[in-house]
Scaffold this motif. Sequence first.
Motif, PDB file in Angstrom:
ATOM      1  N   LEU A  85       0.831  -1.200   0.000  1.00  0.00           N
ATOM      2  CA  LEU A  85       0.000   0.000   0.000  1.00  0.00           C
ATOM      3  C   LEU A  85       0.866   1.251   0.000  1.00  0.00           C
ATOM      4  CD1 LEU A  85      -2.953  -0.751   2.461  1.00  0.00           C
ATOM      5  CD2 LEU A  85      -3.104  -0.200   0.031  1.00  0.00           C
ATOM      6  N   PHE A  86       1.965   1.224   0.726  1.00  0.00           N
ATOM      7  CA  PHE A  86       2.841   2.387   0.794  1.00  0.00           C
ATOM      8  C   PHE A  86       3.380   2.746  -0.591  1.00  0.00           C
ATOM      9  CE2 PHE A  86       7.305   3.833   1.125  1.00  0.00           C
ATOM     10  CZ  PHE A  86       7.077   5.066   1.692  1.00  0.00           C
ATOM     11  N   GLU A  87       3.825   1.739  -1.356  1.00  0.00           N
ATOM     12  CA  GLU A  87       4.357   2.017  -2.681  1.00  0.00           C
ATOM     13  C   GLU A  87       3.279   2.514  -3.617  1.00  0.00           C
ATOM     14  OE1 GLU A  87       6.113  -1.632  -3.767  1.00  0.00           O
ATOM     15  OE2 GLU A  87       7.872  -1.400  -2.497  1.00  0.00           O
ATOM     16  N   VAL A  88       2.073   1.955  -3.503  1.00  0.00           N
ATOM     17  CA  VAL A  88       0.975   2.392  -4.356  1.00  0.00           C
ATOM     18  C   VAL A  88       0.640   3.849  -4.081  1.00  0.00           C
ATOM     19  CG1 VAL A  88      -1.461   2.053  -4.912  1.00  0.00           C
ATOM     20  CG2 VAL A  88       0.028   0.076  -4.617  1.00  0.00           C
ATOM     21  N   VAL A  89       0.508   4.195  -2.805  1.00  0.00           N
ATOM     22  CA  VAL A  89       0.168   5.569  -2.439  1.00  0.00           C
ATOM     23  C   VAL A  89       1.318   6.512  -2.771  1.00  0.00           C
ATOM     24  CG1 VAL A  89      -0.376   7.074  -0.499  1.00  0.00           C
ATOM     25  CG2 VAL A  89      -1.442   4.832  -0.670  1.00  0.00           C
ATOM     26  N   LYS A  90       2.557   6.071  -2.607  1.00  0.00           N
ATOM     27  CA  LYS A  90       3.712   6.906  -2.891  1.00  0.00           C
ATOM     28  C   LYS A  90       3.779   7.258  -4.372  1.00  0.00           C
ATOM     29  CE  LYS A  90       8.750   6.676  -3.035  1.00  0.00           C
ATOM     30  NZ  LYS A  90       9.931   5.821  -2.764  1.00  0.00           N
ATOM     31  N   LEU A  91       3.570   6.263  -5.234  1.00  0.00           N
ATOM     32  CA  LEU A  91       3.635   6.522  -6.673  1.00  0.00           C
ATOM     33  C   LEU A  91       2.446   7.340  -7.141  1.00  0.00           C
ATOM     34  CD1 LEU A  91       4.897   3.067  -7.965  1.00  0.00           C
ATOM     35  CD2 LEU A  91       6.215   5.159  -7.660  1.00  0.00           C
ATOM     36  N   GLY A  92       1.270   7.065  -6.577  1.00  0.00           N
ATOM     37  CA  GLY A  92       0.081   7.837  -6.918  1.00  0.00           C
ATOM     38  C   GLY A  92      -0.387   7.666  -8.343  1.00  0.00           C
ATOM     39  N   ALA A 165      12.024  16.808   1.482  1.00  0.00           N
ATOM     40  CA  ALA A 165      11.665  17.854   0.520  1.00  0.00           C
ATOM     41  C   ALA A 165      11.583  17.270  -0.886  1.00  0.00           C
ATOM     42  CB  ALA A 165      12.702  18.978   0.564  1.00  0.00           C
ATOM     43  N   GLY A 166      10.875  17.985  -1.738  1.00  0.00           N
ATOM     44  CA  GLY A 166      10.763  17.562  -3.127  1.00  0.00           C
ATOM     45  C   GLY A 166       9.318  17.377  -3.540  1.00  0.00           C
ATOM     46  N   PRO A 167       9.039  17.532  -4.834  1.00  0.00           N
ATOM     47  CA  PRO A 167       7.645  17.414  -5.310  1.00  0.00           C
ATOM     48  C   PRO A 167       7.062  16.030  -5.120  1.00  0.00           C
ATOM     49  CG  PRO A 167       9.205  17.552  -7.153  1.00  0.00           C
ATOM     50  CD  PRO A 167       9.979  17.841  -5.922  1.00  0.00           C
ATOM     51  N   GLN A 168       7.884  14.980  -5.213  1.00  0.00           N
ATOM     52  CA  GLN A 168       7.361  13.627  -5.060  1.00  0.00           C
ATOM     53  C   GLN A 168       6.816  13.402  -3.657  1.00  0.00           C
ATOM     54  OE1 GLN A 168      10.317  10.598  -5.484  1.00  0.00           O
ATOM     55  NE2 GLN A 168       8.879   8.900  -5.277  1.00  0.00           N
ATOM     56  N   TRP A 169       7.543  13.864  -2.639  1.00  0.00           N
ATOM     57  CA  TRP A 169       7.103  13.643  -1.270  1.00  0.00           C
ATOM     58  C   TRP A 169       6.007  14.616  -0.865  1.00  0.00           C
ATOM     59  CZ3 TRP A 169       8.271   9.126   0.397  1.00  0.00           C
ATOM     60  CH2 TRP A 169       9.440   8.499  -0.061  1.00  0.00           C
ATOM     61  N   LYS A 170       5.978  15.773  -1.503  1.00  0.00           N
ATOM     62  CA  LYS A 170       4.838  16.669  -1.279  1.00  0.00           C
ATOM     63  C   LYS A 170       3.562  16.037  -1.804  1.00  0.00           C
ATOM     64  CE  LYS A 170       3.346  21.434  -2.074  1.00  0.00           C
ATOM     65  NZ  LYS A 170       3.683  22.724  -2.719  1.00  0.00           N
ATOM     66  N   LYS A 171       3.661  15.381  -2.951  1.00  0.00           N
ATOM     67  CA  LYS A 171       2.508  14.670  -3.510  1.00  0.00           C
ATOM     68  C   LYS A 171       2.148  13.475  -2.631  1.00  0.00           C
ATOM     69  CE  LYS A 171       0.913  12.355  -7.704  1.00  0.00           C
ATOM     70  NZ  LYS A 171       1.298  11.876  -9.057  1.00  0.00           N
ATOM     71  N   PHE A 172       3.174  12.832  -2.051  1.00  0.00           N
ATOM     72  CA  PHE A 172       2.891  11.695  -1.168  1.00  0.00           C
ATOM     73  C   PHE A 172       2.044  12.129   0.021  1.00  0.00           C
ATOM     74  CE2 PHE A 172       4.131   9.718   2.853  1.00  0.00           C
ATOM     75  CZ  PHE A 172       3.672   8.430   2.648  1.00  0.00           C
TER      76      PHE A 172
END
Length: 1230
Positions: A85-92, A165-172
Amino acid sequence: MINSEFPVLQDSSNESGQGDTVSLSLSVSELDDTGEGKGKKKRGRPGRPPQATNKKARKSPVDKGGRRPNGMAQQNGEGGDPTTLFEVVKLGKSAMQSVVDDWIESYKQDRDMALLDLINFFIQCSGCKGTVRIEMFRNMQNAEIIRKMTEEFDEDSGDYPLTIAGPQWKKFRYNFCEFIGVLIRQCQYSIIYDEYMMDTVISLLTGLSDSQVRAFRHTSTLAAMKLMTALVNVALNLSINQDNTQRQYEAERNKVAGKRATDKLELLLEKRKELQENQDEIENMMNSIFKGIFVHRYRDAIAEIRAICIEEIGVWMKLYSDAFLNDSYLKYVGWTLHDRQGEVRLKCLKALQTLYTNRGLFPKLELFTNRFKDRIVSMTLDKEYDVAVEAIRLVTLILHGSEDALSNEDCENVYHLVYSAHRPVAVAAGEFLHRKLFSRHDPQAEEALAKRRGRNSPNGNLIRMLVLFFLESELHEHAAYLVDSLWDSSQELLKDWDCMIELLLEEPVQGEEVLGDRHESALIELMVCTIRQAAEAHPPVGRGTGKRVLTAKEKKTQVDDKNKLTEHFIIALPMLLSKYQADAEKVANLLQIPQYFDLEVYSSGRMEKHLDALLKQIRVVVEKHTETEVLEACSKTYSILCSEEYTIMNRVDIARSQLIDELTDRFSHSVEDLLQEGDEADDDDIYNVLSSLKKLTAFHNAHDLTKWDLFKNCYRLLKMGIEQGSMPEQIAVQALQCSHYSILWQLVRITEGSPSKAFMLLCDLLMIFSHQLTTGSREALQPLVFNPDNTLQSELLSFVLDHVFIDQDDENQSMEGDEEDEANKIEALHKRRNLLAAFSKLIIYDIVDMPAAADIFKHYMKYYNDYGDIIKETLSKTRQTDKIQCAKTLILSLQQLFNELVQDQGPNLDRTSSHVSGIKELARRFALTFGLDQIKTREAVATLHKDGIDFAFKFPNPKGAEYPPPNLAFLEVLCEFSSKLLRQDKKTVHSYLEKFMTEYMMERREDVWLPLIAYRNSLLTGGDEDRMSVTTGSTTSRASTVRSKRGRPPLHKKPADESVDGSWVMRNDTIQTPGGLQTPQLTSTVLRENPRQAAEHIPEQDSSEPGSEPDYIHNFNLLTSGHFRRGLMEDDAEPIFEDVMMSSRGQLEDMNEEFEDTMVIDLPPSRNRRERAELRPDFFDSTAIIEDDSVSISYANSSLYDCVITAESKSPKWKILHKGGKKAFFKSLM
């Protein structure tokens, strides 16, 4: 209810929050009993998963990726699809609705495994590398699981997904919050009531939120707060459904007995009962989260966690105000207004803003407002600007909701913020001021006033109120700030120039209040500020970071506003000046308006008569006033109207010339009268001179009045004051100022089209007004000292590089038709030498920073014939000033040459090329300038080596550590300075070098590593080796010869046994290893003694240390014997420059044929020491002054004459000039 198997882990300090419970039940006739002891249906935890239905379940992400029975994720080696679930939510990549649906399907199949996935999801979102296994989930309590995960937490890094920091983790973070919301929304009809999933999740989050690990606490608090927000939405839906069901039940029960449907009543009662039970269940969950997590975490040590709690409670109050908008919950927001972190205070204010925006909630907020109003008002002065802005906006909302909520004192605390230098704070305060003073609350009165215009329009009273506010604030110098603060909220009012003009020009009607003098002055000042704001479309100076780029809409508005104000004030301005021409303050403000006009309107609109009226009024103002502010405003207005781009220029120029003629005549006559009266001059004579001189000075500042020759009469006044000492101070000051402007305008004329003259004048001015102006007990002149900033220094250096160091071919091409004129070439060279000498003076006297000399020193070899003497003298003087800084400048110049070479040839330099040899030769010449006294130059040489090593290893090779650094070849240049180090200093420098070297570097012997090997060997060799090279120098170097006074001596050919085959790579490490290329030894003209006779007196070598007295005597004897090859400078204190310099490669063909087998060395005619002393006075003593057309030009140095005569003595013209002396020399060049 929370299952006993997963107890809620609460903090022991439960404080007052334990008494606060969430009550969502509504008062309904049949369901009044909503207390905590209500008997609701108990559902136990099922022992095994429910039976699978015939419907085929949709595969979940867990099923797709595959999961072992123990809960560990399998390695996904091929497809790369997410398996947790973590990888699914992380990738979005997947829609959150689909992800949640898949999890629900897996929960229906095996809820323990699905919950295990959810638990691991929260664990992994915290950044923990551990995984909860199925055995741990079934057999261990939450506290034990959390303790186990804490032990497996990676403590080396403080980052975790929510803080990276970073757009990927902001989206996460967004996906994480969305997942929780969608999960509760999809489970709200069945799964959340099974007393298993929610009990497990809430119990886990409660335990994690109480952890000492920040990542666990932060992540679980965010999850719990978002979970609570989702439950609030569910509770709100339940409340709405319960209300609908209750209305349906009441409507059915009120029907007559014959029409009443008993079955429907029973169904409605059953549905209502089920909704009530669900509501009780949701209430239980929310109370668990609120008491177990929020009450403890809203005062967490981490500000970000506190901010999350406050932000979410504001959402609960807004969504479900019936349950949460009461003092039991508002108190937490009120208490947190005092938080020490601005981030948390900001969340509090924004949460309250969402509540105060809804005026229907004001009754519920009344008690809170009375309790915390003072704190909110005080936060308008918060040290965090963002907090202050939001506090002002909140106070504005409170004012909008209730006029009586704020006292006059509270409002006054906000009023003065319109003058804040921080624009967002000022704009927010301007909105408050607009809401309080300028908002119209009576629609009927507004409609009646809307039909009126001008002073009787609705804005008439508001403008009076604005003027009154401005006067009462007693900050009259900040009118521009007040206008800027109100510009966004009251722009319509501030742009009503018709109303302002009528208030100033028209007489008040009977019964209307008359504007006083102070009010009129304030109104004019505010009106001018509104005109500036509309025309320039940017904040005033001091407010804002600079002019921002306007959007297309803003540009259109700016153009429209400029046209509008031009049309209004072209007609009104002459009338305003006529009315207030006697008031200096009002006139000075009004005369600023024309600079914002669109002056083309005078011609395009056929409004020349209004222009004539304006010029007439300006002339009247000039005649009536002597105040500097008014006169400068008139001068500036004339200057703007006289712009050549407008057709009205001729008309304005005639009016200006007539005015200056009149003022000049008046000034001349008054000066004559004053000079004739002398000491008997009365006050009238002095006033006539002073008034006319003030007016002319003000105009001379912006206009070229050279043709009126004002300097003559000013000089006469100053001369009289000096001779008689009775000149009034005001007249002397004005005369000096007018003379100053006259000189500046003449300089402008002189320097137009002649940048070289401007450069020389600027250098002379910098010398005059340098820090040396205060020497000799002249500290009173300190205000006149001017130090050029970095920008000016860079521009001066750029000018020198562009106009001095140019090729002779380029200079010849720039001469039209004079290619063969030798005299013109010499004259151009002389001018370039003057430019270089002027700039060198600035470096020597520490007016320009010494590092700027690096760009001069690096041209020493290439331009030696033209500027060698100037560069050598500059080097000598700078070393006397600061040896260490001079050494840094020398190595900087070599670094610049090396960088230029790398840019041209790339990182792989050909070390045998002429360019590399040229840099090494320049380094060798620089090394010779350090002289024999190694003790005196010890620190400077060591600093030079340190900077060189730092440069060589500054950048690592991008290919990897096994490749040499890009600048490693620079060490071969640095080898030239190794002989200037003492033995003990060589060890120190070698130790410093080893800090940059690795074991891999020490073992390399390839060609690319040869510079490092050579430099290292040059440091490892000591004084013994140096002596060996001296005593055996006769076999390895050219024999030194003494140059004849009459001509050039023949140079010996290179010995046959000296070849490149004897590579230093094959030699023993104890022998000194030269560089990659052998550089020819130079013969120093310092050696006047016969080397053969001197060699007989060489003492035996002893073991004296380098730098000691015996060693110094020994080295001196070696020097006199001719074994040391020295040049350039031998003594730091009294340097003697030799003329032994390597000529450029392009001049080799012109040398004598006797230099056929050796490198050609240019040996200019030598002179003995006495001749040098006669030809070389202080090189930079600016005593050669020549007058031409009343313009004084200071040449850099009179000895330039000597230097040029020396270098060009064979020219016929120079022989004639030499006979004529220096004066004829300089006049010939003008």
